[in-house]
Design a protein around this motif. Sequence first.
Motif, PDB file in Angstrom:
ATOM      1  N   PHE A 133      56.138  17.436 114.730  1.00 35.13           N
ATOM      2  CA  PHE A 133      56.197  18.337 115.826  1.00 35.13           C
ATOM      3  C   PHE A 133      57.123  19.536 115.705  1.00 35.13           C
ATOM      4  CE2 PHE A 133      58.568  18.860 119.806  1.00 35.13           C
ATOM      5  CZ  PHE A 133      57.460  19.029 120.622  1.00 35.13           C
ATOM      6  N   ASN A 134      58.100  19.375 115.179  1.00 32.80           N
ATOM      7  CA  ASN A 134      59.259  20.603 115.198  1.00 32.80           C
ATOM      8  C   ASN A 134      58.436  21.593 114.202  1.00 32.80           C
ATOM      9  OD1 ASN A 134      61.094  17.910 114.549  1.00 32.80           O
ATOM     10  ND2 ASN A 134      61.739  19.154 116.190  1.00 32.80           N
ATOM     11  N   VAL A 135      57.760  21.594 113.114  1.00 34.57           N
ATOM     12  CA  VAL A 135      57.165  22.335 112.646  1.00 34.57           C
ATOM     13  C   VAL A 135      56.015  22.937 113.093  1.00 34.57           C
ATOM     14  CG1 VAL A 135      56.194  23.054 110.441  1.00 34.57           C
ATOM     15  CG2 VAL A 135      58.067  21.425 110.296  1.00 34.57           C
ATOM     16  N   LEU A 136      55.353  22.312 113.651  1.00 37.89           N
ATOM     17  CA  LEU A 136      54.249  22.899 114.328  1.00 37.89           C
ATOM     18  C   LEU A 136      54.562  23.736 115.688  1.00 37.89           C
ATOM     19  CD1 LEU A 136      51.444  20.037 115.273  1.00 37.89           C
ATOM     20  CD2 LEU A 136      50.887  22.167 114.730  1.00 37.89           C
ATOM     21  N   VAL A 137      55.493  23.207 116.374  1.00 43.81           N
ATOM     22  CA  VAL A 137      56.156  24.223 117.129  1.00 43.81           C
ATOM     23  C   VAL A 137      56.524  25.508 116.649  1.00 43.81           C
ATOM     24  CG1 VAL A 137      58.019  24.386 118.887  1.00 43.81           C
ATOM     25  CG2 VAL A 137      56.695  22.469 118.949  1.00 43.81           C
ATOM     26  N   HIS A 138      57.332  25.603 115.614  1.00 48.34           N
ATOM     27  CA  HIS A 138      58.092  26.477 115.059  1.00 48.34           C
ATOM     28  C   HIS A 138      56.799  27.580 114.543  1.00 48.34           C
ATOM     29  CE1 HIS A 138      60.616  28.953 112.444  1.00 48.34           C
ATOM     30  NE2 HIS A 138      59.614  28.873 111.567  1.00 48.34           N
ATOM     31  N   VAL A 139      55.908  27.034 113.790  1.00 47.17           N
ATOM     32  CA  VAL A 139      54.764  27.765 113.285  1.00 47.17           C
ATOM     33  C   VAL A 139      53.792  28.521 114.506  1.00 47.17           C
ATOM     34  CG1 VAL A 139      52.607  27.991 111.551  1.00 47.17           C
ATOM     35  CG2 VAL A 139      54.765  26.732 111.136  1.00 47.17           C
ATOM     36  N   VAL A 140      53.630  27.722 115.394  1.00 42.80           N
ATOM     37  CA  VAL A 140      52.858  28.400 116.588  1.00 42.80           C
ATOM     38  C   VAL A 140      53.745  29.494 117.183  1.00 42.80           C
ATOM     39  CG1 VAL A 140      52.086  27.871 119.128  1.00 42.80           C
ATOM     40  CG2 VAL A 140      51.718  26.226 117.223  1.00 42.80           C
ATOM     41  N   ILE A 141      54.933  29.259 117.185  1.00 38.34           N
ATOM     42  CA  ILE A 141      55.721  30.482 117.807  1.00 38.34           C
ATOM     43  C   ILE A 141      55.713  31.670 116.803  1.00 38.34           C
ATOM     44  CG2 ILE A 141      58.166  31.167 118.282  1.00 38.34           C
ATOM     45  CD1 ILE A 141      58.573  28.282 119.477  1.00 38.34           C
ATOM     46  N   GLU A 142      56.109  31.287 115.501  1.00 31.96           N
ATOM     47  CA  GLU A 142      56.020  32.541 114.704  1.00 31.96           C
ATOM     48  C   GLU A 142      54.829  33.168 114.533  1.00 31.96           C
ATOM     49  OE1 GLU A 142      57.903  34.156 111.010  1.00 31.96           O
ATOM     50  OE2 GLU A 142      58.572  33.391 112.882  1.00 31.96           O
ATOM     51  N   THR A 143      53.615  32.334 114.653  1.00 34.61           N
ATOM     52  CA  THR A 143      52.063  33.179 114.491  1.00 34.61           C
ATOM     53  C   THR A 143      52.034  33.986 115.693  1.00 34.61           C
ATOM     54  OG1 THR A 143      51.498  31.409 113.239  1.00 34.61           O
ATOM     55  CG2 THR A 143      49.923  32.950 114.191  1.00 34.61           C
ATOM     56  N   ASN A 144      52.566  33.571 116.781  1.00 41.75           N
ATOM     57  CA  ASN A 144      52.286  34.277 118.153  1.00 41.75           C
ATOM     58  C   ASN A 144      53.252  35.404 118.215  1.00 41.75           C
ATOM     59  OD1 ASN A 144      50.212  33.401 120.146  1.00 41.75           O
ATOM     60  ND2 ASN A 144      51.034  31.326 119.355  1.00 41.75           N
ATOM     61  N   ARG A 145      54.212  35.203 117.383  1.00 41.73           N
ATOM     62  CA  ARG A 145      55.429  36.547 117.530  1.00 41.73           C
ATOM     63  C   ARG A 145      54.865  37.581 116.741  1.00 41.73           C
ATOM     64  NH1 ARG A 145      60.135  38.054 114.611  1.00 41.73           N
ATOM     65  NH2 ARG A 145      59.695  36.510 113.085  1.00 41.73           N
ATOM     66  N   HIS A 146      54.230  37.534 115.468  1.00 43.90           N
ATOM     67  CA  HIS A 146      53.646  38.177 114.890  1.00 43.90           C
ATOM     68  C   HIS A 146      52.403  38.722 115.403  1.00 43.90           C
ATOM     69  CE1 HIS A 146      56.990  38.148 111.861  1.00 43.90           C
ATOM     70  NE2 HIS A 146      56.681  37.121 111.607  1.00 43.90           N
ATOM     71  N   LEU A 147      51.548  37.882 116.065  1.00 43.87           N
ATOM     72  CA  LEU A 147      50.346  38.352 116.621  1.00 43.87           C
ATOM     73  C   LEU A 147      50.825  39.286 118.000  1.00 43.87           C
ATOM     74  CD1 LEU A 147      47.267  38.298 117.402  1.00 43.87           C
ATOM     75  CD2 LEU A 147      47.815  36.163 118.979  1.00 43.87           C
ATOM     76  N   GLY A 148      52.016  39.317 118.350  1.00 41.28           N
ATOM     77  CA  GLY A 148      52.097  40.375 119.615  1.00 41.28           C
ATOM     78  C   GLY A 148      52.633  41.801 118.545  1.00 41.28           C
ATOM     79  N   HIS A 149      53.214  41.429 117.412  1.00 39.73           N
ATOM     80  CA  HIS A 149      53.494  42.707 116.656  1.00 39.73           C
ATOM     81  C   HIS A 149      52.094  43.346 116.637  1.00 39.73           C
ATOM     82  CE1 HIS A 149      57.242  40.438 114.973  1.00 39.73           C
ATOM     83  NE2 HIS A 149      57.387  41.379 116.152  1.00 39.73           N
ATOM     84  N   ALA A 150      50.913  42.692 116.078  1.00 42.49           N
ATOM     85  CA  ALA A 150      49.635  43.034 115.534  1.00 42.49           C
ATOM     86  C   ALA A 150      49.150  43.853 116.748  1.00 42.49           C
ATOM     87  CB  ALA A 150      48.868  41.997 115.130  1.00 42.49           C
ATOM     88  N   ASP A 151      49.267  43.035 117.911  1.00 42.49           N
ATOM     89  CA  ASP A 151      48.694  43.813 119.345  1.00 42.49           C
ATOM     90  C   ASP A 151      49.241  45.040 119.364  1.00 42.49           C
ATOM     91  OD1 ASP A 151      47.260  41.760 120.077  1.00 42.49           O
ATOM     92  OD2 ASP A 151      48.932  40.953 121.546  1.00 42.49           O
ATOM     93  N   ILE A 152      50.627  45.344 119.224  1.00 46.01           N
ATOM     94  CA  ILE A 152      50.985  46.726 119.333  1.00 46.01           C
ATOM     95  C   ILE A 152      50.704  47.568 118.420  1.00 46.01           C
ATOM     96  CG2 ILE A 152      53.386  48.064 119.246  1.00 46.01           C
ATOM     97  CD1 ILE A 152      54.607  45.562 120.873  1.00 46.01           C
ATOM     98  N   LEU A 153      50.807  47.387 117.090  1.00 48.45           N
ATOM     99  CA  LEU A 153      50.200  47.894 115.959  1.00 48.45           C
ATOM    100  C   LEU A 153      48.742  48.381 116.102  1.00 48.45           C
ATOM    101  CD1 LEU A 153      51.713  46.217 112.730  1.00 48.45           C
ATOM    102  CD2 LEU A 153      52.679  48.011 114.125  1.00 48.45           C
ATOM    103  N   ARG A 154      47.822  47.525 116.538  1.00 45.85           N
ATOM    104  CA  ARG A 154      46.491  47.776 116.978  1.00 45.85           C
ATOM    105  C   ARG A 154      46.538  48.777 117.946  1.00 45.85           C
ATOM    106  NH1 ARG A 154      41.094  46.092 114.990  1.00 45.85           N
ATOM    107  NH2 ARG A 154      39.934  47.817 116.246  1.00 45.85           N
ATOM    108  N   GLU A 155      47.213  48.657 119.026  1.00 46.44           N
ATOM    109  CA  GLU A 155      47.199  49.674 120.107  1.00 46.44           C
ATOM    110  C   GLU A 155      47.370  51.203 119.728  1.00 46.44           C
ATOM    111  OE1 GLU A 155      49.360  50.666 124.233  1.00 46.44           O
ATOM    112  OE2 GLU A 155      49.319  48.387 123.348  1.00 46.44           O
ATOM    113  N   GLN A 156      48.516  51.096 118.644  1.00 45.23           N
ATOM    114  CA  GLN A 156      48.840  52.538 118.174  1.00 45.23           C
ATOM    115  C   GLN A 156      47.831  53.040 117.443  1.00 45.23           C
ATOM    116  OE1 GLN A 156      52.494  51.969 115.793  1.00 45.23           O
ATOM    117  NE2 GLN A 156      53.699  51.579 117.517  1.00 45.23           N
ATOM    118  N   LEU A 157      47.033  52.021 116.682  1.00 43.05           N
ATOM    119  CA  LEU A 157      45.806  52.671 115.935  1.00 43.05           C
ATOM    120  C   LEU A 157      44.743  53.218 116.541  1.00 43.05           C
ATOM    121  CD1 LEU A 157      45.960  50.067 112.945  1.00 43.05           C
ATOM    122  CD2 LEU A 157      46.457  52.555 112.841  1.00 43.05           C
TER     123      LEU A 157
END
Length: 197
Positions: A133-157
């Motif tokens: 459970f702890n690891v699933l929550v951590h990886v969901v958060i980590e993936t979504n955090r970087h997905l947010g970065h990817a959203d901004i990078l794609r918007e810049q492009l």
Amino acid sequence: MIDEFAKEYLHESLRWARASLLGKLDGLSEYDVRRPLSRTGTNLLGLVRHLTLTEARYFGAIFGRPYATPIPSFDDPGFHNRDYMWVGADESRAEVIADYTRACRQADETIDELPIDAPGQVPWWPQPDVKLFNVLVHVVIETNRHLGHADILREQLDGALGADPTPASEQDAVEWAAHRARIEEAAQAVSNPNPLI
């Protein structure tokens, strides 16, 4: 049973975030998926590389299920996370995506086969004894955090926003520019509330 509901809910959230991340690469050139778009070199393909290690590490050795190929560890001498946030010219986009897909597939097997309260150990966490459970929550958060970065990078492009990989139209660009100008005006007004002083 709430445990199975929680496990499936988190797993589905992770699957969605993974697919969304890969969607950020759609329609972009090799240069654009690799080019550094922040002061620290953040780039789209590098985010995929980083999350490959995240999936392989957290759903592998943490639960006694080592990844098929050796992966770096935080406690390796000379390890720098930034070394795994970009992709060299000798690796293709297809290879990086295949590695990510393979890591996700193994992670899915771990998630599917273990109960939500399966014990694991994350030596670099302050409280290293964890459950799936702890690891699933951590990886969901980590993936979504970087997905947010990817959203901004794609918007810049190319102006593509959110889950829609379509670049912004000219009309959208005009509307967003006006919206941004309103935000800038509000920020300026707060930073200098008495312009005559």
